[in-house]
Write an enzyme that holds these catalytic residues in place. Structure first.
Site, PDB file in Angstrom:
ATOM      1  N   HIS A 198       0.849  -1.191   0.000  1.00 53.10           N
ATOM      2  CA  HIS A 198       0.000   0.000   0.000  1.00 53.10           C
ATOM      3  C   HIS A 198       0.880   1.234   0.000  1.00 53.10           C
ATOM      4  O   HIS A 198       1.963   1.249   0.600  1.00 53.10           O
ATOM      5  CB  HIS A 198      -0.932   0.012   1.222  1.00 53.10           C
ATOM      6  CG  HIS A 198      -2.060   0.976   1.097  1.00 53.10           C
ATOM      7  ND1 HIS A 198      -1.934   2.299   1.465  1.00 53.10           N
ATOM      8  CD2 HIS A 198      -3.320   0.830   0.622  1.00 53.10           C
ATOM      9  CE1 HIS A 198      -3.080   2.923   1.233  1.00 53.10           C
ATOM     10  NE2 HIS A 198      -3.936   2.062   0.730  1.00 53.10           N
ATOM     11  N   GLU A 234      -7.858  -4.715  -1.110  1.00 52.03           N
ATOM     12  CA  GLU A 234      -8.388  -5.401  -2.272  1.00 52.03           C
ATOM     13  C   GLU A 234      -8.303  -6.917  -2.151  1.00 52.03           C
ATOM     14  O   GLU A 234      -9.132  -7.638  -2.709  1.00 52.03           O
ATOM     15  CB  GLU A 234      -7.651  -4.956  -3.542  1.00 52.03           C
ATOM     16  CG  GLU A 234      -8.078  -3.601  -4.070  1.00 52.03           C
ATOM     17  CD  GLU A 234      -7.331  -2.463  -3.404  1.00 52.03           C
ATOM     18  OE1 GLU A 234      -6.375  -2.749  -2.651  1.00 52.03           O
ATOM     19  OE2 GLU A 234      -7.708  -1.302  -3.616  1.00 52.03           O
TER      20      GLU A 234
END
Length: 372
Positions: free
Chosen positions: A264, A317
């Site tokens: 991330h 996700e």
């Protein structure tokens, strides 16, 4: 002139009361509340009210708010012919493009004013309308593309329940509806990401709410942003074919391919959204969940060995796709589900930006050939 780092990393471009992300501590908030706490204890409508009005509603306010947004879910009937044309155009994973078209048409039917000319109440009304009709449009586009008739939204169902109902035609099981609702709450907002920033740039020009939302949708559709949940599940399919997650991950790294669902841009520790969704997935159970949990461990171990100076973990996700699959959401509708929630956060940021009457206008450094 100041030269910003690539990607505007760590550059503060505005003040906001909407929310914040602390990547070092693995924490993010919606206004004054922990986002994860809200996702585990509140309804989507309560958190939506918080984004619009800056406070959680009391029971009376919540009832009124639910009545207001439910009345805004219906697609204007004059747009029915356009809806079918848009649904049958493009590929099966291009529904966000169709949503942009339909929202623009909806704005025309509402005669939406530029925010520069509209007062606060009108801006809020426009923001509520665009967020409320988004799931109806997306579910209608999906059903037409799959050979089914669109379903009218049901006023007796919550936002999450209605979303699942309009996709399948079946009233969802409570456990699945709550899992999707928690996912939706957890993904309403997440700092000044690319789509939120895009929406705020457009809002700073004084444009109407829908124009700003459509710009945010364009940024969101990219595979490095909102277009990742289905790709993460695609990766699980590939790993299942290979038979070994570690071997698959090492092959991806050797080919310099991005491993979707891991890492991330902000978090330097575990993604709190991924942690919550993992728990939800485990609660739902099933072979896919067991497989995903093992894959996560194996891939994280490979990444730790390859990048010992970086902390790379599963992001939102990875388990988002697993949860949505277990709740019956078609894979092509993973990213649209993400958009159903994120449009609420975009609208809150757009409304906040509209209060600042200064246009966002940075500069670029010219590095081309000199004038001849």
């Amino acid at each position: 002139m100041m030269v910003a780092p690539p990607g505007l990393s760590n550059v503060v471009v505005a003040d906001t009361k909407v929310g914040d992300v602390n990547g070092d501590e693995g924490f993010y908030q919606y206004r004054q509340y922990s986002a994860i706490d809200l996702a585990t204890s509140r309804s989507f409508e309560e958190v939506w009210h918080l984004f619009v009005h800056g406070r959680l509603p009391d029971p009376g306010e919540l009832a009124d708010f639910r009545d207001t947004v439910r009345a805004l879910r219906t697609i204007p009937p004059e747009l029915t012919p356009l809806l079918r044309t848009v649904a049958l155009a493009g590929g099966e994973r291009q529904l966000l493009a169709g949503l942009r078209t339909m929202l623009s048409a909806t704005a025309l039917t509402r005669r939406s004013l530029p925010m520069w000319d509209a007062g606060p109440e009108q801006r809020i009304a426009d923001a509520l309308a665009v967020a409320a009709v988004t799931p109806t449009i997306l579910s209608a586009l999906h059903r037409i593309r799959t050979g089914n008739d669109p379903l009218a939204p049901r006023e007796d169902l919550s936002t999450a329940e209605n979303w699942l109902y309009c996709l399948s035609g079946n009233e969802p099981e409570p456990r699945a509806a709550r899992a999707i609702e928690q996912y939706m709450i957890a993904t309403i907002d997440h700092g000044f990401n690319a789509s939120t920033f895009t929406g705020r740039v457009i809002a700073s020009t004084g444009a109407d709410v829908v124009s700003a939302v459509c710009g945010a949708l364009g940024a969101f559709s990219g595979p490095l942003h909102g277009g990742a949940p289905d790709r993460a599940l695609d990766a699980l399919d590939e790993i299942s074919g290979v038979g070994d997650a570690a071997i698959w991950a090492k092959n991806q790294l050797s080919q310099r391919s991005r491993i979707m669902g891991f890492g991330h841009a902000v978090y330097r520790t575990t993604d709190p959204r991924s942690d919550m969704l993992r728990d939800i997935a485990i609660g739902l159970g099933g072979p896919l969940v067991e497989f995903a949990v093992q894959v996560e461990k194996d891939v994280v171990a490979v990444l730790a060995e390859a990048y010992p100076d970086r902390n790379l973990y599963a992001n939102v996700e990875f388990y988002a796709g697993v949860v949505m699959d277990r709740c019956g959401v078609p894979r092509t509708m993973f990213t649209p589900t993400f958009a159903v929630s994120r449009v609420v956060g975009w609208c809150a940021n757009i409304l906040e930006q509209a209060e600042d009457r200064k246009i966002i206008r940075p500069s670029a450094r010219y590095v081309g050939p000199p004038v001849m």
